[in-house]
Motif scaffolding. Structure first.
Motif, PDB file in Angstrom:
ATOM      1  N   GLU A 152       0.822  -1.208   0.000  1.00 49.60           N
ATOM      2  CA  GLU A 152       0.000   0.000   0.000  1.00 49.60           C
ATOM      3  C   GLU A 152       0.858   1.260   0.000  1.00 49.60           C
ATOM      4  O   GLU A 152       0.561   2.226  -0.706  1.00 49.60           O
ATOM      5  CB  GLU A 152      -0.936   0.006   1.214  1.00 49.60           C
ATOM      6  N   GLU A 153       1.942   1.246   0.776  1.00 45.39           N
ATOM      7  CA  GLU A 153       2.839   2.402   0.836  1.00 45.39           C
ATOM      8  C   GLU A 153       3.561   2.602  -0.488  1.00 45.39           C
ATOM      9  O   GLU A 153       3.730   3.738  -0.949  1.00 45.39           O
ATOM     10  CB  GLU A 153       3.844   2.212   1.974  1.00 45.39           C
ATOM     11  N   PHE A 154       3.994   1.503  -1.114  1.00 46.60           N
ATOM     12  CA  PHE A 154       4.645   1.597  -2.422  1.00 46.60           C
ATOM     13  C   PHE A 154       3.702   2.228  -3.439  1.00 46.60           C
ATOM     14  O   PHE A 154       4.084   3.128  -4.193  1.00 46.60           O
ATOM     15  CB  PHE A 154       5.074   0.204  -2.892  1.00 46.60           C
ATOM     16  N   LEU A 155       2.465   1.761  -3.454  1.00 49.61           N
ATOM     17  CA  LEU A 155       1.480   2.275  -4.408  1.00 49.61           C
ATOM     18  C   LEU A 155       1.255   3.765  -4.191  1.00 49.61           C
ATOM     19  O   LEU A 155       1.205   4.546  -5.146  1.00 49.61           O
ATOM     20  CB  LEU A 155       0.170   1.505  -4.243  1.00 49.61           C
ATOM     21  N   GLN A 156       1.129   4.158  -2.949  1.00 48.14           N
ATOM     22  CA  GLN A 156       0.919   5.574  -2.634  1.00 48.14           C
ATOM     23  C   GLN A 156       2.101   6.419  -3.088  1.00 48.14           C
ATOM     24  O   GLN A 156       1.921   7.523  -3.631  1.00 48.14           O
ATOM     25  CB  GLN A 156       0.702   5.739  -1.128  1.00 48.14           C
ATOM     26  N   GLU A 157       3.305   5.905  -2.913  1.00 47.08           N
ATOM     27  CA  GLU A 157       4.511   6.651  -3.289  1.00 47.08           C
ATOM     28  C   GLU A 157       4.586   6.883  -4.796  1.00 47.08           C
ATOM     29  O   GLU A 157       4.819   8.000  -5.247  1.00 47.08           O
ATOM     30  CB  GLU A 157       5.754   5.894  -2.823  1.00 47.08           C
ATOM     31  N   ILE A 158       4.381   5.833  -5.596  1.00 45.82           N
ATOM     32  CA  ILE A 158       4.576   5.999  -7.042  1.00 45.82           C
ATOM     33  C   ILE A 158       3.422   6.745  -7.699  1.00 45.82           C
ATOM     34  O   ILE A 158       3.590   7.328  -8.761  1.00 45.82           O
ATOM     35  CB  ILE A 158       4.809   4.650  -7.754  1.00 45.82           C
ATOM     36  N   ARG A 159       2.255   6.746  -7.078  1.00 46.57           N
ATOM     37  CA  ARG A 159       1.112   7.416  -7.688  1.00 46.57           C
ATOM     38  C   ARG A 159       1.205   8.936  -7.610  1.00 46.57           C
ATOM     39  O   ARG A 159       0.402   9.630  -8.210  1.00 46.57           O
ATOM     40  CB  ARG A 159      -0.195   6.938  -7.053  1.00 46.57           C
ATOM     41  N   HIS A 160       2.206   9.457  -6.918  1.00 41.00           N
ATOM     42  CA  HIS A 160       2.407  10.911  -6.898  1.00 41.00           C
ATOM     43  C   HIS A 160       2.802  11.423  -8.278  1.00 41.00           C
ATOM     44  O   HIS A 160       2.508  12.565  -8.623  1.00 41.00           O
ATOM     45  CB  HIS A 160       3.472  11.296  -5.874  1.00 41.00           C
ATOM     46  N   ASN A 161       3.490  10.592  -9.068  1.00 45.24           N
ATOM     47  CA  ASN A 161       3.966  11.083 -10.366  1.00 45.24           C
ATOM     48  C   ASN A 161       3.988  10.027 -11.464  1.00 45.24           C
ATOM     49  O   ASN A 161       4.660  10.196 -12.476  1.00 45.24           O
ATOM     50  CB  ASN A 161       5.379  11.679 -10.216  1.00 45.24           C
ATOM     51  N   SER A 162       3.252   8.938 -11.297  1.00 42.03           N
ATOM     52  CA  SER A 162       3.266   7.895 -12.317  1.00 42.03           C
ATOM     53  C   SER A 162       1.894   7.257 -12.479  1.00 42.03           C
ATOM     54  O   SER A 162       1.170   7.056 -11.498  1.00 42.03           O
ATOM     55  CB  SER A 162       4.287   6.804 -11.951  1.00 42.03           C
ATOM     56  N   THR A 163       1.563   6.928 -13.737  1.00 47.14           N
ATOM     57  CA  THR A 163       0.324   6.199 -14.028  1.00 47.14           C
ATOM     58  C   THR A 163       0.630   4.809 -14.583  1.00 47.14           C
ATOM     59  O   THR A 163      -0.241   4.191 -15.209  1.00 47.14           O
ATOM     60  CB  THR A 163      -0.539   6.973 -15.048  1.00 47.14           C
ATOM     61  N   VAL A 164       1.832   4.305 -14.358  1.00 49.16           N
ATOM     62  CA  VAL A 164       2.187   2.955 -14.800  1.00 49.16           C
ATOM     63  C   VAL A 164       1.200   1.954 -14.192  1.00 49.16           C
ATOM     64  O   VAL A 164       0.925   2.015 -12.988  1.00 49.16           O
ATOM     65  CB  VAL A 164       3.630   2.607 -14.382  1.00 49.16           C
ATOM     66  N   PRO A 165       0.644   1.048 -14.997  1.00 50.46           N
ATOM     67  CA  PRO A 165      -0.321   0.086 -14.466  1.00 50.46           C
ATOM     68  C   PRO A 165       0.263  -0.771 -13.346  1.00 50.46           C
ATOM     69  O   PRO A 165       1.401  -1.238 -13.434  1.00 50.46           O
ATOM     70  CB  PRO A 165      -0.671  -0.773 -15.684  1.00 50.46           C
ATOM     71  N   VAL A 166      -0.529  -0.955 -12.299  1.00 46.62           N
ATOM     72  CA  VAL A 166      -0.136  -1.794 -11.162  1.00 46.62           C
ATOM     73  C   VAL A 166      -1.195  -2.873 -10.967  1.00 46.62           C
ATOM     74  O   VAL A 166      -2.379  -2.565 -10.793  1.00 46.62           O
ATOM     75  CB  VAL A 166       0.008  -0.969  -9.870  1.00 46.62           C
ATOM     76  N   ILE A 167      -0.760  -4.127 -11.032  1.00 47.07           N
ATOM     77  CA  ILE A 167      -1.650  -5.255 -10.738  1.00 47.07           C
ATOM     78  C   ILE A 167      -1.265  -5.795  -9.365  1.00 47.07           C
ATOM     79  O   ILE A 167      -0.143  -6.265  -9.160  1.00 47.07           O
ATOM     80  CB  ILE A 167      -1.516  -6.371 -11.793  1.00 47.07           C
ATOM     81  N   VAL A 168      -2.185  -5.691  -8.419  1.00 45.17           N
ATOM     82  CA  VAL A 168      -1.941  -6.204  -7.078  1.00 45.17           C
ATOM     83  C   VAL A 168      -2.196  -7.712  -7.065  1.00 45.17           C
ATOM     84  O   VAL A 168      -3.198  -8.188  -7.603  1.00 45.17           O
ATOM     85  CB  VAL A 168      -2.855  -5.500  -6.050  1.00 45.17           C
ATOM     86  N   ILE A 169      -1.266  -8.454  -6.459  1.00 45.54           N
ATOM     87  CA  ILE A 169      -1.417  -9.899  -6.295  1.00 45.54           C
ATOM     88  C   ILE A 169      -1.404 -10.172  -4.799  1.00 45.54           C
ATOM     89  O   ILE A 169      -0.379 -10.005  -4.140  1.00 45.54           O
ATOM     90  CB  ILE A 169      -0.288 -10.668  -6.998  1.00 45.54           C
ATOM     91  N   SER A 170      -2.548 -10.544  -4.247  1.00 44.69           N
ATOM     92  CA  SER A 170      -2.666 -10.619  -2.795  1.00 44.69           C
ATOM     93  C   SER A 170      -3.517 -11.793  -2.354  1.00 44.69           C
ATOM     94  O   SER A 170      -4.374 -12.281  -3.105  1.00 44.69           O
ATOM     95  CB  SER A 170      -3.280  -9.320  -2.264  1.00 44.69           C
ATOM     96  N   ALA A 171      -3.291 -12.235  -1.123  1.00 46.98           N
ATOM     97  CA  ALA A 171      -4.118 -13.289  -0.535  1.00 46.98           C
ATOM     98  C   ALA A 171      -5.372 -12.704   0.120  1.00 46.98           C
ATOM     99  O   ALA A 171      -6.252 -13.457   0.537  1.00 46.98           O
ATOM    100  CB  ALA A 171      -3.306 -14.069   0.499  1.00 46.98           C
ATOM    101  N   LYS A 172      -5.451 -11.395   0.217  1.00 48.56           N
ATOM    102  CA  LYS A 172      -6.639 -10.765   0.802  1.00 48.56           C
ATOM    103  C   LYS A 172      -7.810 -10.929  -0.159  1.00 48.56           C
ATOM    104  O   LYS A 172      -7.744 -10.513  -1.310  1.00 48.56           O
ATOM    105  CB  LYS A 172      -6.381  -9.275   1.058  1.00 48.56           C
ATOM    106  N   ILE A 173      -8.893 -11.508   0.327  1.00 46.54           N
ATOM    107  CA  ILE A 173     -10.003 -11.828  -0.563  1.00 46.54           C
ATOM    108  C   ILE A 173     -11.257 -11.000  -0.286  1.00 46.54           C
ATOM    109  O   ILE A 173     -12.222 -11.088  -1.041  1.00 46.54           O
ATOM    110  CB  ILE A 173     -10.369 -13.321  -0.480  1.00 46.54           C
ATOM    111  N   ASP A 174     -11.262 -10.188   0.783  1.00 48.66           N
ATOM    112  CA  ASP A 174     -12.477  -9.442   1.089  1.00 48.66           C
ATOM    113  C   ASP A 174     -12.657  -8.280   0.115  1.00 48.66           C
ATOM    114  O   ASP A 174     -11.687  -7.676  -0.363  1.00 48.66           O
ATOM    115  CB  ASP A 174     -12.463  -8.928   2.537  1.00 48.66           C
ATOM    116  N   GLN A 175     -13.910  -7.967  -0.180  1.00 48.70           N
ATOM    117  CA  GLN A 175     -14.248  -6.942  -1.166  1.00 48.70           C
ATOM    118  C   GLN A 175     -13.734  -5.575  -0.763  1.00 48.70           C
ATOM    119  O   GLN A 175     -13.312  -4.783  -1.616  1.00 48.70           O
ATOM    120  CB  GLN A 175     -15.769  -6.900  -1.365  1.00 48.70           C
ATOM    121  N   ASN A 176     -13.759  -5.258   0.529  1.00 45.39           N
ATOM    122  CA  ASN A 176     -13.312  -3.932   0.981  1.00 45.39           C
ATOM    123  C   ASN A 176     -11.832  -3.717   0.697  1.00 45.39           C
ATOM    124  O   ASN A 176     -11.422  -2.616   0.298  1.00 45.39           O
ATOM    125  CB  ASN A 176     -13.585  -3.756   2.480  1.00 45.39           C
TER     126      ASN A 176
END
Length: 223
Positions: free
Chosen positions: A61-85
């Motif tokens: 989450e912190e990595f995503l927040q950092e790069i989104r300040h100046n980049s729109t490079v696509p990010v695909i999250v791969i996670s074991a978290k399955i809840d909709q929220n």
């Protein structure tokens, strides 16, 4: 050849992803922590990021927040978290797609290809810029400005904005938007479109102008 940054600390999963991508002709960069991933991202031309969330040091989450300040490079999250929220939170904060562990490598490859096709379509336009009222979009750098103020959009928000800008006054249903941007069949129960439209609308309203209009019972249009 697309360059894909893999940020995953599980050695087995990391190796599986890397071997699959190498086999299909992609160039891969490997990071095992968010901090290492951010360094590689800043030092290389990256086309897609595959991002785990539970990472040592800087988490996903912190990595995503950092790069989104100046980049729109696509990010695909791969996670074991399955809840909709969790999924909606990540999409709201800048992820372009979300795949749940354990996953089928064929599905991962398909999702990567969708992101690459969309990025290629956006960069392949013969135009260099789009201007609409107070909005300007540089199609080479994907920089979006309102009154010289830079907006930080996610990849999906940027794609939706281009769809609107290329078709001003046209009314799009949620299905139209989803199938144009995601290149997947639309399911009526999916609330993703409303979430992305709301986020994009809030960012565009920075100059107190309402650009995205809701057409009740139909969808949305840009005005």
């Amino acid at each position: 050849m697309a360059t894909i940054l893999i940020i995953e600390d599980d050695m087995t999963i990391h190796s599986l992803i890397k071997e699959t991508l190498d086999l299909h002709g992609f160039k891969t960069l490997s990071a095992y922590s968010g901090t290492e991933g951010k360094l590689l991202f800043e030092q290389n031309q990256v086309d897609i990021v595959l991002l785990d969330l539970m990472l040592p040091g800087m988490n996903g989450e912190e990595f995503l927040q950092e790069i989104r300040h100046n980049s729109t490079v696509p990010v695909i999250v791969i996670s074991a978290k399955i809840d909709q929220n969790s999924k909606l939170d990540l999409l709201t904060n800048g992820a372009d797609d979300y795949i749940i562990k354990p996953f089928d490598v064929k599905e991962l490859l398909a999702r990567i290809q969708i992101q690459l096709r969309h990025a290629s379509k956006a960069s392949g336009s013969s135009m260099k810029a789009i201007h609409y009222k107070n909005i300007s979009v540089n199609l080479d750098t994907r920089e979006v400005k309102i009154n010289d103020h830079t907006l930080h959009l996610t990849g999906r928000e940027y794609a939706i904005l281009l769809l609107f800008l290329e078709n001003p006054q046209k009314v799009f249903s949620r299905a139209n938007i989803y199938e144009s941007v995601w290149n997947e069949p639309f399911f009526d129960s999916d609330k993703t479109i409303n979430m992305h439209i709301s986020n994009l609308r809030n960012k565009l309203n920075s100059d107190h102008t309402s650009y995205i209009k809701t057409v009740w019972g139909i969808g949305f249009k840009f005005d």
